[in-house]
Design an enzyme around this catalytic site. Structure first.
Site, PDB file in Angstrom:
ATOM      1  N   GLU A   1      -0.869  -1.256 -10.508  1.00  0.00           N
ATOM      2  CA  GLU A   1      -0.388  -2.097  -9.409  1.00  0.00           C
ATOM      3  C   GLU A   1       1.127  -2.312  -9.425  1.00  0.00           C
ATOM      4  O   GLU A   1       1.668  -2.946  -8.516  1.00  0.00           O
ATOM      5  CB  GLU A   1      -1.078  -3.465  -9.454  1.00  0.00           C
ATOM      6  CG  GLU A   1      -2.551  -3.436  -9.093  1.00  0.00           C
ATOM      7  CD  GLU A   1      -2.807  -2.975  -7.667  1.00  0.00           C
ATOM      8  OE1 GLU A   1      -1.938  -3.201  -6.801  1.00  0.00           O
ATOM      9  OE2 GLU A   1      -3.862  -2.378  -7.418  1.00  0.00           O
TER      10      GLU A   1
ATOM     11  N   GLU B   1       0.825  -1.205   0.000  1.00  0.00           N
ATOM     12  CA  GLU B   1       0.000   0.000   0.000  1.00  0.00           C
ATOM     13  C   GLU B   1       0.860   1.256   0.000  1.00  0.00           C
ATOM     14  O   GLU B   1       0.487   2.284  -0.586  1.00  0.00           O
ATOM     15  CB  GLU B   1      -0.947   0.000   1.203  1.00  0.00           C
ATOM     16  CG  GLU B   1      -1.924  -1.164   1.240  1.00  0.00           C
ATOM     17  CD  GLU B   1      -2.808  -1.263   0.006  1.00  0.00           C
ATOM     18  OE1 GLU B   1      -2.980  -0.241  -0.701  1.00  0.00           O
ATOM     19  OE2 GLU B   1      -3.320  -2.367  -0.273  1.00  0.00           O
TER      20      GLU B   1
END
Length: 718
Positions: free
Chosen positions: A529, A501
């Site tokens: 991502e 994250e």
């Protein structure tokens, strides 16, 4: 102007225009930040001092946007059109982003309800903007005069025009009305699906309490039921005895711990079945979501929602994605089958039965035992080196070493925070000043969004030649294990999640785009991502871990041999984990792909795909897809995680591995990748960072080269 809001984690997406910002500009001047009022509202928005403040927040955003629409209608210069469009986006999305974060994390029910109301009202207004022909005509004018614009403004004009058309603005009125109805319905279904997961995580009651291991007692709730006493004396007295048990809520984090740590196979079975068949209500929600998305795509001229979703991405089509997934599946199958046989044989040896079958609820338990038996790993010993405060220090080490920047604690103004556990940090560079702000909300609590995610609150954007609106993001996790937040120690997979994250957060904080439309993670879905997956490597590299991983009581630096054992254990079943990700991606593609007539039940589709694409069997009656939030967040885009695995493996090996903490490595990552956000083509960014060979072109789309990942996992590409 429909575009995906990319927050990540399970990374949350929502259909709306562009993304994040604030009516009140936040400049690079440190003095300006010190002059802020002593009291403020939620996230620093003065409107949000009370829950009812969301009303004014929405109304002011709509009023300011209306003024900008009126200005754009005068057809100013192309550069001013794009600038004003970006301010509309910035203004409106400050409400969207704040409401989204609030309704997922705020402990006050009134705040949540008002955030929900604001979210719905602003989304209705977005449909007005998305169908506004004045704005559409202005954007087309700017695109036609692209020679008068900067390269980034040209890109913004093109993507704004495409976004309008993806919203159906070119359609006849009747069809456009239906598109708008479907867009609202899809938003409502996504919200209902997410709420159902929180409301109904499922539970199982276990008696007697001795069947639940002591190291799980902090996750479960004691329960009692009455049983008649057996002795004659007790019977004569009419006494009853209370039998103690435990209620296990089968939310995803708890279920994961129960499946890994419980020796009683019946307890594991009950927890697995209950956890993978809750919430029941989401079966109907998902059916309606699939149908609504399919109808939306077909009205817009696409064969499926997958085709609609894929068009702006590197992959460009479902056919390209499926060929990539089939290649990955064929590559990993032999190794995954071999790992399955090893787990089955290990279970048979433990149980003493040569014909014992391997069940899905056995995987986590027996793989953990196998890892421990080979590498003598104890999860509590590993966690002792990762106290949460030290892990946060690890994030500080990363930004200092890589980017020459410092994370500094910032006092929260009264009213700014939504919970006492929240921390705030500024990312400060000695030459450039403050680069952005990060909220950390890392502890588990009841009613909070159950996963881990990166939320944008404000996107970066150039306000003038001298002023830049700094990005503000929130990193949300659910770490538990101790009633005292100061004593929380992370399992290594939780550390990996934190670093994942944090990769998203850095993408947002370090981007320096002219328009918030392209700020940070607002990139092509199948690139988004990659930074987060890249920073997972930092959670495994001993050169990084030794800078912050210290024993909570002795201060001893984590031993290198322990890290080597952890790494060995991770690789033991890497093919099984990769196969699982492929299955998730294929399922996502299939559910949102071309729909058969009559439609098939999603549960039967998922069951068939699990049998085809994994080495494990499906358990009848379970419907795991009813709690897979990524079906909302990605919608035919889950394959992007596999793109990211391949791309991050290439970047790690060719850019970072030799010296992962060097300033030169950080400069390359920042200047060639992170700072661009979505302002450049993904292929140009990746080729500029890694060089040619990181991508392959096939059937009109782009797929990542899989060589680095194969080499890392020792998989045969033949």
């Amino acid at each position: 102007m429909l575009i995906l809001l990319r927050r990540h984690g399970p990374k949350l997406f929502q259909n709306t225009i562009m993304n994040s910002g604030n009516l009140t500009r936040l400049h690079t001047s440190a003095a300006a930040s010190r002059l802020r009022p002593t009291t403020t509202g939620l996230y620093g928005f003065d409107h949000l001092k009370t829950p009812k403040g969301f009303h004014r927040f929405v109304d002011d955003a709509i009023q300011r946007s209306g003024e900008l629409v009126t200005y754009i209608a005068t057809m100013p210069s192309s550069a001013e059109i794009i600038r004003a469009m970006d301010e509309i986006s910035d203004t409106v999305c400050s409400v969207v982003d704040s409401a989204e974060l609030c309704r997922h994390t705020h402990p006050d029910r009134e705040f949540i309800e008002e955030a929900n109301n604001a979210w719905m009202k602003i989304n209705e207004y977005l449909h007005y903007l998305n169908t506004n022909h004045t704005l559409y005509d202005a954007v087309k004018k700017a695109e036609q005069e692209s020679h008068l614009l900067t390269e980034e403004a040209q890109r913004a004009a093109r993507y704004l025009r495409i976004d309008f058309e993806r919203g159906g603005i070119h359609l006849p009125a009747e069809k456009l009305d239906r598109v708008n109805q479907l867009s609202i319905e899809i938003s409502q279904l996504c919200r209902e699906y997410s709420e159902n997961i929180i409301i109904d995580p499922g539970s199982v009651d276990i008696f007697p309490s001795s069947r639940v291991p002591k190291n799980l007692h902090h996750l479960v709730k004691p329960i009692y039921h009455s049983a008649s006493a057996n002795s004659r004396e007790s019977l004569n007295l009419g006494n009853t005895m209370k039998k103690k048990g435990f209620r296990i809520e089968t939310d995803a984090p708890t279920l994961s711990s129960v499946l890994q740590l419980t020796p009683d196979d019946e307890v594991r079975k009950m927890a697995y079945i209950r956890g993978n068949s809750s919430p029941q209500a989401n079966l109907g929600v998902l059916n309606r979501l699939i149908s609504a998305r399919n109808e939306l795509a077909q009205i817009l001229g696409y064969r499926s929602y997958a085709e609609f979703s894929m068009k702006p991405n590197m992959a460009s089509s479902p056919e390209v994605v499926m060929s990539f997934l089939e290649e990955m599946s064929n590559m990993v199958r032999p190794s995954a089958d071999e790992e399955f046989r090893k787990i089955r044989d290990f279970k048979r040896g433990k149980c003493g039965q040569i014909s014992e079958d391997l069940e899905p609820w056995d995987e986590a338990y027996y793989t953990a035992l196998m890892k421990s038996s080979v590498y003598n790993l104890d999860s509590s010993v590993v966690a002792s080196y990762f106290p949460l405060p030290q892990c946060i220090e690890g994030l500080k080490v990363l930004v200092q070493s890589l980017f020459g920047a410092t994370f500094c604690s910032v006092p929260l103004a009264p009213g700014e925070s939504w919970h006492p556990d929240v921390l705030k940090m500024s990312l400060h560079h000695p030459d450039e000043g403050d680069l952005g702000y990060l909220y950390l909300d890392l502890h588990s609590r009841k009613g909070k969004y159950p996963g881990c995610a990166h939320f944008a609150i404000k996107g970066g954007r150039r306000v003038s030649e001298t002023d830049y609106q700094l990005p503000v993001v929130a990193l949300i996790c659910n770490f538990s294990g101790s009633p005292d937040p100061l004593n929380v120690r992370l399992n290594h997979w939780e550390l990996e999640t934190l670093f994942h994250e944090f990769g998203h957060a850095l993408h947002s904080l370090l981007s320096r785009t002219d328009y918030q439309h392209f700020s940070g993670t607002r990139v092509a879905l199948d690139l988004a991502e990659t930074p987060s997956n890249l920073f997972e490597y930092y959670a495994w590299d001993y050169r990084v871990l030794r800078t912050f991983a210290r024993h909570y009581s002795t201060g001893e630096v984590i031993p290198q041999k322990l890290v080597e054992s952890m790494e060995g254990a991770r690789k033991m079943f890497a093919a099984t984990e990769l196969q699982r990700q492929i299955f998730y991606a294929v399922m996502d593609q299939t559910l949102f792909g071309e729909q058969p007539n009559p439609p098939r039940d999603p549960s039967s589709i998922v069951a068939d795909l699990k049998t085809k694409y994994t080495s494990w069997k499906h358990v009848e009656g379970t419907h795991w897809q009813s709690r897979f939030n990524h079906l909302l967040n990605y919608g035919a885009g889950y394959y992007s995680y596999l793109y990211a695995k391949c791309l991050s493996a290439s970047i790690w090996q060719k850019v970072c591995k030799e010296d992962p903490l060097s300033l030169s490595t950080g400069v390359a990552l920042r200047k060639k990748f992170l700072q661009h956000g979505g302002a450049r083509e993904p292929a140009d960014i990746l080729n500029g960072l890694v060089g040619n060979g990181v991508l392959r072109y096939c059937n009109g789309g782009i797929v990542p080269d899989i060589s680095s990942l194969c080499e890392e996992m020792k998989l045969d590409r033949r």
